[in-house]
Design a protein around this motif. Structure first.
Motif, mmCIF file in Angstrom:
data_model
loop_
_atom_site.group_PDB
_atom_site.id
_atom_site.type_symbol
_atom_site.label_atom_id
_atom_site.label_comp_id
_atom_site.label_asym_id
_atom_site.label_seq_id
_atom_site.Cartn_x
_atom_site.Cartn_y
_atom_site.Cartn_z
ATOM 1 N N GLN A 84 -26.378 -57.995 43.223
ATOM 2 C CA GLN A 84 -25.746 -57.820 44.475
ATOM 3 C C GLN A 84 -26.528 -56.947 45.269
ATOM 4 O O GLN A 84 -27.003 -57.384 46.585
ATOM 5 N N LEU A 85 -27.143 -56.189 44.701
ATOM 6 C CA LEU A 85 -28.189 -55.158 45.656
ATOM 7 C C LEU A 85 -29.748 -55.699 45.310
ATOM 8 O O LEU A 85 -30.480 -54.831 46.093
ATOM 9 N N HIS A 86 -29.905 -56.690 44.827
ATOM 10 C CA HIS A 86 -31.405 -57.121 44.704
ATOM 11 C C HIS A 86 -32.389 -56.054 44.024
ATOM 12 O O HIS A 86 -33.157 -55.905 44.696
ATOM 13 N N THR A 87 -31.789 -55.724 42.830
ATOM 14 C CA THR A 87 -32.596 -54.242 42.406
ATOM 15 C C THR A 87 -32.855 -54.670 41.178
ATOM 16 O O THR A 87 -32.666 -55.852 40.393
ATOM 17 N N GLU A 88 -33.116 -53.601 40.121
ATOM 18 C CA GLU A 88 -33.618 -53.737 38.931
ATOM 19 C C GLU A 88 -32.999 -52.740 38.123
ATOM 20 O O GLU A 88 -32.448 -51.821 38.794
ATOM 21 N N ILE A 89 -32.830 -52.934 36.749
ATOM 22 C CA ILE A 89 -32.116 -52.062 35.788
ATOM 23 C C ILE A 89 -33.034 -51.343 34.626
ATOM 24 O O ILE A 89 -34.128 -51.885 34.293
ATOM 25 N N ILE A 90 -32.840 -50.084 34.867
ATOM 26 C CA ILE A 90 -33.513 -49.145 33.717
ATOM 27 C C ILE A 90 -32.478 -48.987 32.475
ATOM 28 O O ILE A 90 -31.429 -48.246 32.646
ATOM 29 N N SER A 91 -32.654 -49.335 31.219
ATOM 30 C CA SER A 91 -31.893 -49.085 30.042
ATOM 31 C C SER A 91 -31.933 -47.635 30.006
ATOM 32 O O SER A 91 -32.991 -46.808 29.828
ATOM 33 N N ALA A 92 -30.757 -47.072 29.626
ATOM 34 C CA ALA A 92 -30.868 -45.557 28.753
ATOM 35 C C ALA A 92 -29.999 -45.674 27.726
ATOM 36 O O ALA A 92 -28.915 -45.366 27.460
ATOM 37 N N ASP A 93 -30.632 -46.305 26.696
ATOM 38 C CA ASP A 93 -30.023 -46.619 25.399
ATOM 39 C C ASP A 93 -31.191 -46.204 24.370
ATOM 40 O O ASP A 93 -32.278 -46.966 24.271
ATOM 41 N N ILE A 146 -34.358 -49.422 22.640
ATOM 42 C CA ILE A 146 -35.968 -49.278 23.070
ATOM 43 C C ILE A 146 -36.610 -50.180 22.001
ATOM 44 O O ILE A 146 -37.811 -50.201 21.848
ATOM 45 N N TYR A 147 -35.978 -50.237 20.729
ATOM 46 C CA TYR A 147 -36.800 -51.041 19.451
ATOM 47 C C TYR A 147 -36.676 -52.175 19.476
ATOM 48 O O TYR A 147 -35.920 -53.018 19.533
ATOM 49 N N ARG A 148 -38.100 -52.913 19.480
ATOM 50 C CA ARG A 148 -38.386 -54.190 19.093
ATOM 51 C C ARG A 148 -37.781 -54.690 17.817
ATOM 52 O O ARG A 148 -37.734 -54.271 16.879
ATOM 53 N N GLY A 149 -36.900 -56.004 17.908
ATOM 54 C CA GLY A 149 -36.397 -56.581 16.984
ATOM 55 C C GLY A 149 -34.959 -56.076 16.452
ATOM 56 O O GLY A 149 -34.428 -56.683 15.723
ATOM 57 N N MET A 150 -34.624 -55.091 17.130
ATOM 58 C CA MET A 150 -33.197 -54.618 16.890
ATOM 59 C C MET A 150 -32.268 -54.846 17.999
ATOM 60 O O MET A 150 -32.132 -54.205 19.030
ATOM 61 N N ASP A 151 -31.980 -55.984 17.883
ATOM 62 C CA ASP A 151 -31.299 -56.823 19.051
ATOM 63 C C ASP A 151 -29.768 -56.890 19.110
ATOM 64 O O ASP A 151 -28.934 -56.473 19.944
ATOM 65 N N ILE A 152 -29.401 -57.585 17.903
ATOM 66 C CA ILE A 152 -27.908 -57.673 17.880
ATOM 67 C C ILE A 152 -27.163 -56.680 17.497
ATOM 68 O O ILE A 152 -26.138 -56.200 18.067
ATOM 69 N N LYS A 170 -28.120 -55.298 22.525
ATOM 70 C CA LYS A 170 -29.220 -55.432 23.504
ATOM 71 C C LYS A 170 -28.746 -56.703 24.665
ATOM 72 O O LYS A 170 -28.677 -57.963 23.824
ATOM 73 N N PRO A 171 -28.732 -56.666 25.734
ATOM 74 C CA PRO A 171 -28.435 -57.734 26.510
ATOM 75 C C PRO A 171 -29.333 -58.743 26.152
ATOM 76 O O PRO A 171 -30.758 -58.660 26.298
ATOM 77 N N THR A 172 -28.905 -59.937 26.199
ATOM 78 C CA THR A 172 -29.847 -61.338 25.815
ATOM 79 C C THR A 172 -30.329 -61.720 27.219
ATOM 80 O O THR A 172 -29.951 -61.172 28.209
ATOM 81 N N HIS A 228 -35.977 -52.958 32.297
ATOM 82 C CA HIS A 228 -36.981 -51.788 31.998
ATOM 83 C C HIS A 228 -36.489 -50.977 30.596
ATOM 84 O O HIS A 228 -35.240 -50.965 30.530
ATOM 85 N N LEU A 229 -37.486 -50.429 29.814
ATOM 86 C CA LEU A 229 -37.061 -49.745 28.720
ATOM 87 C C LEU A 229 -36.415 -50.262 27.729
ATOM 88 O O LEU A 229 -35.657 -49.650 26.786
ATOM 89 N N LEU A 230 -36.431 -51.715 27.544
ATOM 90 C CA LEU A 230 -36.065 -52.502 26.540
ATOM 91 C C LEU A 230 -37.296 -52.762 25.707
ATOM 92 O O LEU A 230 -38.395 -53.276 26.003
#
Length: 313
Positions: A26-35, A39-45, A49-51, A61-63
């Protein structure tokens, strides 16, 4: 543009991802994760982590910024998240910060990083082990030996704070009081508009958590855990992620899968309670409570109205 952030928070499985993506579109912007686990690769399900489909084209950012087993501190998060926020702001947009790790979100808003603010897992684990083997009083006695005033103020059962004081002492050679006097926190760098989403009924939240766990298992959580385990990736902080350690009982010790899944659901519900406790202490948060069956549009409408009232169009 002023340093402004939109922060979307709430307990696990409360709908933060859907709301943050809808607002970002709606705001035409981007998201920074605070989780702290996404942050860890391969730890998705297991980290929810949003698909790619769930991100709906919104840059996140920060995924996936480090490998499981790598040391990753709050200070490192602030460094990366602040850089992302400044980049987004420089392009004329207000960043949306979304996630369930309140410590990360608060640290980004304050943007104060200094020596001793990083968790030293080696020190922490040493004292956690001592508490498990010898009792909280043994850890408290260690603090009393180096910081009698601090020990007098902290109850032995307030183990987290006691260990924190010992961490600071071992890292800096200063008591926690002396350290805090030397490193007074500056005014927050960011002006944050905070919105938390949560079902009005606690049972609704718990039902959502249970459904999410069932969905994770359908999506292949067991295989993901086995793959991470075989790769030796479940180490350090990553090994503490709820969603993986509970399944190790099944994979390594032959415990019944249904018992491990029940434990995973219970720990997820307990985590949600801790998240709510953290958030409730912040009176600047605007809460959006919704009833079972209410869809995203009504939540988005209330969030949009709140942001518009505070000058975000």
């Amino acid at each position: 543009m002023e340093n402004r952030l939109i922060c979307i928070c709430g307990p696990t499985a409360s709908g933060k991802t859907a709301l943050s993506v809808a607002l970002a579109q709606q705001l035409h912007t981007e998201i920074i994760s605070a989780d702290s686990m996404q942050i860890y690769r391969g730890m998705d399900i297991g980290t929810a982590k949003p698909t790619i489909a769930e991100r709906q084209g919104v840059p996140h950012h920060l995924l996936d910024v480090c490998a499981p087993g790598e040391t990753f501190s709050v200070a490192r998060y602030v460094e990366l998240a602040d850089a992302a926020a400044q980049d987004i702001l420089s392009r004329g947009m207000v960043p949306v910060v979304a996630g369930g790790t309140g410590l990360y979100m608060d640290a980004l808003i304050e943007c104060s990083t200094f020596s001793g603010d990083e968790a030293d897992l080696t020190i922490r684990e040493k004292y956690q082990r001592m508490a498990a083997e010898q009792g909280n009083e043994a850890v408290h006695a260690c603090l009393a030996a180096v910081d009698p005033e601090g020990a007098e103020r902290l109850h032995p059962n307030n183990l987290k704070r006691v260990i924190r004081a010992l961490e600071v002492y071992e890292q800096t050679g200063m008591t926690l009081d002396a350290f805090n006097r030397l490193h007074k926190r500056p005014a927050p760098k960011y002006q944050a508009l905070k919105i938390a989403v949560c079902p009005a009924e606690r049972q609704t939240l718990y039902d959502r958590i249970d459904r999410r766990v069932d969905q994770m298992l359908e999506d292949g959580l067991l295989d993901e855990t086995r793959r991470l385990l075989d790769a030796g990736a479940l180490a350090g902080t990553a090994a503490q992620a709820i969603g993986y350690k509970e399944l190790l009982g099944y994979l390594l010790e032959g415990q019944p899968l249904d018992e491990c899944v029940a434990l995973l659901k219970q720990r997820s519900r307990n985590y949600a309670k801790r998240q709510l406790t953290w958030l409730k202490r912040d009176d600047k948060i605007h809460w959006i409570y919704y009833n079972k069956g209410e869809e995203l549009p009504s939540i988005l409408q209330e969030a949009t109205k709140y942001l518009q009232n505070h000058g975000v169009q």
